[in-house]
Write a protein that holds these residues in place. Structure first.
Motif, PDB file in Angstrom:
ATOM      1  N   ALA A  24      -0.057  13.035   3.510  1.00 33.36           N
ATOM      2  CA  ALA A  24       1.124  13.189   2.663  1.00 33.36           C
ATOM      3  C   ALA A  24       1.758  11.828   2.359  1.00 33.36           C
ATOM      4  O   ALA A  24       2.016  11.046   3.269  1.00 33.36           O
ATOM      5  CB  ALA A  24       2.144  14.083   3.352  1.00 33.36           C
ATOM      6  N   PRO A  25       2.026  11.550   1.094  1.00 36.79           N
ATOM      7  CA  PRO A  25       2.645  10.262   0.754  1.00 36.79           C
ATOM      8  C   PRO A  25       4.073  10.167   1.291  1.00 36.79           C
ATOM      9  O   PRO A  25       4.860  11.105   1.156  1.00 36.79           O
ATOM     10  CB  PRO A  25       2.619  10.239  -0.772  1.00 36.79           C
ATOM     11  N   LYS A  26       4.385   9.032   1.916  1.00 39.90           N
ATOM     12  CA  LYS A  26       5.722   8.786   2.448  1.00 39.90           C
ATOM     13  C   LYS A  26       6.602   8.053   1.448  1.00 39.90           C
ATOM     14  O   LYS A  26       7.810   7.983   1.627  1.00 39.90           O
ATOM     15  CB  LYS A  26       5.622   7.957   3.737  1.00 39.90           C
ATOM     16  N   GLU A  27       5.985   7.505   0.411  1.00 41.88           N
ATOM     17  CA  GLU A  27       6.727   6.727  -0.573  1.00 41.88           C
ATOM     18  C   GLU A  27       6.603   7.396  -1.941  1.00 41.88           C
ATOM     19  O   GLU A  27       5.745   8.236  -2.164  1.00 41.88           O
ATOM     20  CB  GLU A  27       6.194   5.292  -0.604  1.00 41.88           C
ATOM     21  N   GLY A  28       7.473   6.978  -2.839  1.00 41.26           N
ATOM     22  CA  GLY A  28       7.509   7.585  -4.164  1.00 41.26           C
ATOM     23  C   GLY A  28       6.343   7.179  -5.039  1.00 41.26           C
ATOM     24  O   GLY A  28       5.758   6.112  -4.875  1.00 41.26           O
ATOM     25  N   TYR A  29       6.025   8.050  -5.980  1.00 45.08           N
ATOM     26  CA  TYR A  29       4.929   7.816  -6.926  1.00 45.08           C
ATOM     27  C   TYR A  29       5.282   8.479  -8.248  1.00 45.08           C
ATOM     28  O   TYR A  29       6.114   9.391  -8.307  1.00 45.08           O
ATOM     29  CB  TYR A  29       3.610   8.377  -6.380  1.00 45.08           C
ATOM     30  N   GLY A  30       4.632   8.041  -9.293  1.00 45.04           N
ATOM     31  CA  GLY A  30       4.820   8.639 -10.610  1.00 45.04           C
ATOM     32  C   GLY A  30       3.665   8.257 -11.507  1.00 45.04           C
ATOM     33  O   GLY A  30       3.033   7.208 -11.317  1.00 45.04           O
TER      34      GLY A  30
ATOM     35  N   LYS B 203       0.841  -1.203   0.000  1.00 46.33           N
ATOM     36  CA  LYS B 203       0.000   0.000   0.000  1.00 46.33           C
ATOM     37  C   LYS B 203       0.871   1.245   0.000  1.00 46.33           C
ATOM     38  O   LYS B 203       2.064   1.197   0.299  1.00 46.33           O
ATOM     39  CB  LYS B 203      -0.928   0.005   1.201  1.00 46.33           C
ATOM     40  N   ALA B 204       0.249   2.362  -0.313  1.00 45.72           N
ATOM     41  CA  ALA B 204       0.929   3.653  -0.304  1.00 45.72           C
ATOM     42  C   ALA B 204       0.842   4.225   1.108  1.00 45.72           C
ATOM     43  O   ALA B 204      -0.230   4.622   1.556  1.00 45.72           O
ATOM     44  CB  ALA B 204       0.271   4.602  -1.308  1.00 45.72           C
ATOM     45  N   ASP B 205       1.954   4.230   1.807  1.00 41.60           N
ATOM     46  CA  ASP B 205       1.972   4.742   3.178  1.00 41.60           C
ATOM     47  C   ASP B 205       1.888   6.267   3.164  1.00 41.60           C
ATOM     48  O   ASP B 205       2.418   6.926   2.272  1.00 41.60           O
ATOM     49  CB  ASP B 205       3.250   4.295   3.885  1.00 41.60           C
ATOM     50  N   ARG B 206       1.228   6.798   4.198  1.00 43.69           N
ATOM     51  CA  ARG B 206       1.025   8.240   4.293  1.00 43.69           C
ATOM     52  C   ARG B 206       1.412   8.728   5.684  1.00 43.69           C
ATOM     53  O   ARG B 206       1.208   8.044   6.668  1.00 43.69           O
ATOM     54  CB  ARG B 206      -0.428   8.594   4.017  1.00 43.69           C
ATOM     55  N   ALA B 207       1.916   9.956   5.745  1.00 51.60           N
ATOM     56  CA  ALA B 207       2.209  10.618   7.016  1.00 51.60           C
ATOM     57  C   ALA B 207       0.980  11.421   7.411  1.00 51.60           C
ATOM     58  O   ALA B 207       0.412  12.143   6.576  1.00 51.60           O
ATOM     59  CB  ALA B 207       3.415  11.535   6.866  1.00 51.60           C
ATOM     60  N   LEU B 208       0.568  11.285   8.639  1.00 51.50           N
ATOM     61  CA  LEU B 208      -0.611  11.994   9.148  1.00 51.50           C
ATOM     62  C   LEU B 208      -1.854  11.731   8.296  1.00 51.50           C
ATOM     63  O   LEU B 208      -2.735  12.575   8.189  1.00 51.50           O
ATOM     64  CB  LEU B 208      -0.341  13.500   9.247  1.00 51.50           C
ATOM     65  N   GLY B 209      -1.866  10.583   7.652  1.00 51.13           N
ATOM     66  CA  GLY B 209      -3.030  10.198   6.855  1.00 51.13           C
ATOM     67  C   GLY B 209      -3.178  10.916   5.532  1.00 51.13           C
ATOM     68  O   GLY B 209      -4.134  10.681   4.803  1.00 51.13           O
TER      69      GLY B 209
END
Length: 146
Positions: A104-110, A96-102
């Motif tokens: 902001a994405p914590k991992e890369g995307y494109g 899954k795409a982890d998020r900070a504070l629900g």
């Protein structure tokens, strides 16, 4: 008379060629700016704007998971059409795409066409690209918010 018949046959044959179904092709994605080789890159490609960028519940979507060290992803058997591509650098490989504070994405995307990410994932219309017969090539830059 022979000439008229030859022209009619040529026209018929030309009509058959025009009606031939489009051939499936290949999409080659070059991935750039990956910050580490940790984890995996999850890639999906869909024609459905209602589910983009997740590709969930689309039996016709193209999906793959490759090591994060991979810099080229290939999808074969791709029917011509309008597609959106989404990549996730799943650094901890938890699916899954982890998020900070629900948020902001914590991992890369494109995304294809370098579709912009503002307060939400991009719209399909911003990422859509046309895929035809043969090989289509696209470069997708990984982006990191944190």
């Amino acid at each position: 008379m022979k000439r008229a018949r030859a022209l009619a046959l040529a026209g018929f044959a030309g009509g058959l060629a025009a009606a031939a179904p489009a051939q499936a092709g290949e999409v080659v994605i070059t991935v750039t700016d990956v910050r580490s080789t940790k984890g995996v890159i999850r890639a999906c490609m869909t024609t459905r704007k209602d589910i983009f960028p997740k590709c969930i519940n689309d039996p016709d979507a193209h999906r793959t998971v490759v090591p994060a060290s991979t810099r080229e992803i290939r999808f074969t058997g791709v029917k011509p059409g309008a597609y959106g591509i989404a990549l996730l650098h799943d650094e901890n490989n938890n699916g899954k795409a982890d998020r900070a504070l629900g948020m902001a994405p914590k991992e890369g995307y494109g995304f294809s066409r370098d579709a912009p990410v503002r307060m939400a994932p991009p719209k399909f219309a911003d990422a859509v690209m046309q895929v035809g017969e043969g090989t289509s090539r696209v470069t997708i830059k990984m982006r990191y918010f944190l």
